[in-house]
Design a protein around this motif. Structure first.
Motif, short mmCIF file in Angstrom:
data_model
loop_
_atom_site.label_atom_id
_atom_site.label_comp_id
_atom_site.label_asym_id
_atom_site.label_seq_id
_atom_site.Cartn_x
_atom_site.Cartn_y
_atom_site.Cartn_z
N THR A 1 -2.93 -4.86 -3.96
CA THR A 1 -2.93 -5.06 -2.51
C THR A 1 -3.84 -6.23 -2.13
O THR A 1 -3.47 -7.06 -1.29
CB THR A 1 -3.39 -3.77 -1.79
OG1 THR A 1 -2.52 -2.69 -2.15
CG2 THR A 1 -3.37 -3.95 -0.29
N ASP B 1 0.83 -1.20 0.00
CA ASP B 1 0.00 0.00 0.00
C ASP B 1 0.87 1.26 0.00
O ASP B 1 0.60 2.22 -0.73
CB ASP B 1 -0.91 -0.02 1.23
CG ASP B 1 -2.01 1.02 1.15
OD1 ASP B 1 -2.82 0.95 0.20
OD2 ASP B 1 -2.06 1.89 2.03
N ARG C 1 -3.52 -0.14 -7.22
CA ARG C 1 -3.28 -0.25 -5.78
C ARG C 1 -4.30 -1.16 -5.13
O ARG C 1 -3.96 -2.06 -4.33
CB ARG C 1 -3.32 1.14 -5.16
CG ARG C 1 -3.21 1.19 -3.65
CD ARG C 1 -3.30 2.65 -3.21
NE ARG C 1 -3.26 2.82 -1.78
CZ ARG C 1 -3.26 4.00 -1.18
NH1 ARG C 1 -3.30 5.11 -1.91
NH2 ARG C 1 -3.23 4.09 0.13
#
Length: 239
Positions: free
Chosen positions: A224, A95, A220
């Motif tokens: 993640t 992250d 992202r």
């Protein structure tokens, strides 16, 4: 993951010519950083001092200094009485990598100035990714995507920014390497890379930045989540 000296060298003998006659720890670190970014050394791999030093033709002291530099960059970890290993990221690390990328990459596009932009490097990486996809080489698509973002940042013409992003993108590869379905993860970004390239070709810097910001936000979320699933699958349930 322990590996033999031969495997631990990762074909590095081919890189010996890059060192020239004045090999230094910084050059060795650059070679190893690139190898990590290209996925030759997966997370958890034990790096053999003898194998790598022999492949590159450098002293063990030089190699240890290179290891120290990459440990400082958080690409390697030293475990007492066990050796040096390629780092295994935590989910929070992934992250944070994306937060850094958003700050740097969007700022690069925003600061490009007036078109036309020098896009040969980006053109080559888009073609590289599309060729890898046609061949069904999804790890190759991942590598081409790393190259795309490296070339995007290179548009800033800043050696310091290039150095920062080499390290950040190498860390990112540590996460991408353990994802179990690289096609599902990387295929959607082939089109998005070309969209960003097309916007820059048209001189539409603001459009390119908007596309990139959305791209990085989506990536992202996806990376993640995929990385968290992969970590959970490897560690198994706890009781």
């Amino acid at each position: 993951m322990d590996v033999s000296e031969a495997v631990g060298a990762g074909g590095l003998a081919d890189d010996r010519a890059l060192l020239g006659r004045t090999s230094t720890a910084e050059r060795v670190a650059d070679i190893l950083r690139t190898r990590i970014a290209e996925g030759y050394f997966p997370p958890g791999t034990r790096l053999s001092e003898d194998g790598i030093a022999g492949a590159l033709g450098v002293s063990r002291n030089t190699l240890r200094e290179a290891f120290r530099l990459l440990t400082h960059e958080r690409l390697l970890v030293h475990e007492l009485n066990r050796g040096v290993f390629v780092r295994v990221l935590a989910v929070d690390d992934v992250d944070d990598i994306y937060r850094t990328r958003g700050l740097v990459e969007c700022a690069v596009v925003r600061g490009l100035g007036q078109p036309p932009f020098s896009l040969d490097g980006l053109v080559a990486t888009v073609a590289e990714g599309e060729a890898a996809a046609r061949a069904g080489d999804w790890q190759g698509v991942s590598t081409a995507n790393i190259h795309f973002h490296r070339e995007l940042v290179a548009l800033a013409g800043s050696a310091r920014t290039d150095e920062l992003m080499r390290s950040v993108l190498a860390e990112l590869r540590l996460a991408l390497h353990v994802v179990d379905d690289p096609r599902a993860l990387h295929e959607p970004y082939l089109v998005r890379n070309r969209e960003i390239l097309d916007a820059l070709r048209a001189g539409e810097r603001t459009t390119a930045e908007r596309l990139l910001a959305r791209y990085l936000d989506d990536s992202r979320t996806r990376v993640t989540a995929a990385y968290a699933r992969a970590v959970d699958a490897r560690t198994g349930p706890t009781h």
